[in-house]
Design an enzyme around this catalytic site. Structure first.
Site, PDB file in Angstrom:
ATOM      1  N   GLU A 123       0.866  -1.222   0.021  1.00 54.11           N
ATOM      2  CA  GLU A 123       0.161  -0.035  -0.052  1.00 54.11           C
ATOM      3  C   GLU A 123       1.021   1.205  -0.031  1.00 54.11           C
ATOM      4  O   GLU A 123       0.253   2.419  -0.170  1.00 54.11           O
ATOM      5  CB  GLU A 123      -0.952  -0.013   1.216  1.00 54.11           C
ATOM      6  CG  GLU A 123      -1.874  -1.253   1.089  1.00 54.11           C
ATOM      7  CD  GLU A 123      -2.784  -1.271  -0.029  1.00 54.11           C
ATOM      8  OE1 GLU A 123      -3.418  -0.249  -0.729  1.00 54.11           O
ATOM      9  OE2 GLU A 123      -2.768  -2.346  -0.630  1.00 54.11           O
ATOM     10  N   ARG A 161      19.163   8.652 -21.510  1.00 58.33           N
ATOM     11  CA  ARG A 161      19.185   9.369 -22.854  1.00 58.33           C
ATOM     12  C   ARG A 161      19.495  10.672 -22.867  1.00 58.33           C
ATOM     13  O   ARG A 161      19.981  11.220 -23.942  1.00 58.33           O
ATOM     14  CB  ARG A 161      17.693   9.100 -23.441  1.00 58.33           C
ATOM     15  CG  ARG A 161      17.201   7.797 -23.754  1.00 58.33           C
ATOM     16  CD  ARG A 161      15.648   7.582 -23.991  1.00 58.33           C
ATOM     17  NE  ARG A 161      15.365   8.408 -25.060  1.00 58.33           N
ATOM     18  CZ  ARG A 161      15.519   7.981 -26.335  1.00 58.33           C
ATOM     19  NH1 ARG A 161      16.080   6.565 -26.765  1.00 58.33           N
ATOM     20  NH2 ARG A 161      15.408   8.512 -27.612  1.00 58.33           N
ATOM     21  N   ASP A 176      14.069  15.339 -31.336  1.00 63.12           N
ATOM     22  CA  ASP A 176      13.743  16.525 -31.679  1.00 63.12           C
ATOM     23  C   ASP A 176      12.315  16.836 -31.321  1.00 63.12           C
ATOM     24  O   ASP A 176      11.930  17.848 -30.950  1.00 63.12           O
ATOM     25  CB  ASP A 176      14.168  16.994 -32.947  1.00 63.12           C
ATOM     26  CG  ASP A 176      15.717  16.976 -33.250  1.00 63.12           C
ATOM     27  OD1 ASP A 176      16.072  17.129 -34.680  1.00 63.12           O
ATOM     28  OD2 ASP A 176      16.416  16.992 -32.260  1.00 63.12           O
TER      29      ASP A 176
END
Ligand code: ADE
Length: 257
Positions: A123, A161, A176
């Protein structure tokens, strides 16, 4: 360059192999662009059954992760990062209660030298641990996962990345689109006719300027139809006259979103 240091608190350390063993992040890990060390709170349990959870005060379903084993584990992670020269490693707790992850947050986090990730299960985690040790609570979206591991991997993948040298030239080009605040345009490859469906004429025209304009128009149009929230942000940051014209033309052609 020193590797970007990731320490991850998790009950399921093997899950993290998904980022260190595969694809672009796997290559970055092998090239020591980032390192990933796991700490299992079970190894810091104070009893022989290796218990790390207990029932919630106030009642209710499920179990809550206890503060003590997590705090012992995070001390080890912090000491390790201190030894690497990282004085204040930021602690990120993954949970649906966190701030929703954006590209801007990913960029910001990628600028540091290291991070400590806390993956909850059951939880959740005793709130006192969060108050004492967590700097940021991050959610990857408005849905509930079975634990923080997959969310931590999403974040690690997105951060890695952004580290210079991780993506080759051909890979960085496809970034891009999000960077300019728009969705990507559609992609096609051989064959030219697939089950009766043709590749858009412009893409085989060889006219680079026309291709660029078509792609920008597709990006604008898709963002308008699928992500009006993103388009609003783009408009508030200012669109060029060319972009406005391309979008108007797209709307005329498509009419409905
Ligand atoms: N843990 C469970 N669900 C999550 C979510 N949506 N984001 C981050 N961590 C989580």
């Amino acid at each position: 360059m020193k590797p970007f240091a990731c320490d991850v608190l998790t009950l399921f350390p093997e899950m993290l192999n998904a980022v260190t063993q595969y694809g672009i992040t796997g290559r970055a890990w092998k090239n020591r662009i980032f390192e990933l060390i796991t700490w299992n709170p079970r190894d810091f349990s104070n009893n022989s059954h290796r218990t790390i959870d207990d029932s919630p005060y106030g009642g209710g379903p499920g179990m809550v992760m206890m503060a003590e084993p997590l705090e012992e584990a995070i001390m080890q992670a912090k000491s390790r990062q201190h030894e690497l020269g990282i004085i204040h490693p930021e602690v990120v707790y993954l949970s649906p209660q966190g701030k929703k992850l954006t590209h801007a947050m990913v960029k910001e986090l990628s600028l540091g030298s290291g991070l400590i990730f806390v993956c909850g299960r059951y939880e959740g985690v005793d709130e006192r641990f969060i108050v004492r040790q967590v700097d940021r609570e991050i959610s990857i979206g408005d849905y509930v996962l079975s634990g923080g591991e997959i969310a931590a991997m999403v974040l690690i993948d997105a951060i890695v990345r952004q580290i210079p040298g991780v993506l080759g030239d051909s890979e960085s080009a496809n970034q891009d689109s999000f960077v300019n605040g728009l969705l990507d345009y559609p992609h096609y490859t051989r064959p030219e006719i697939y089950r009766g469906e043709h590749v858009p004429e412009v893409l085989i025209s060889g006219n680079h300027a026309h291709i660029q304009r078509w792609r920008l128009q597709q990006s604008l149009g898709r963002t308008w139809s699928r992500r009006p929230d993103l388009l609003e942000t783009k408009i508030s940051h200012g669109m060029t006259v060319e972009e406005q014209k391309l979008l108007e033309e797209y709307k005329q052609l498509h009419k409905t979103r």
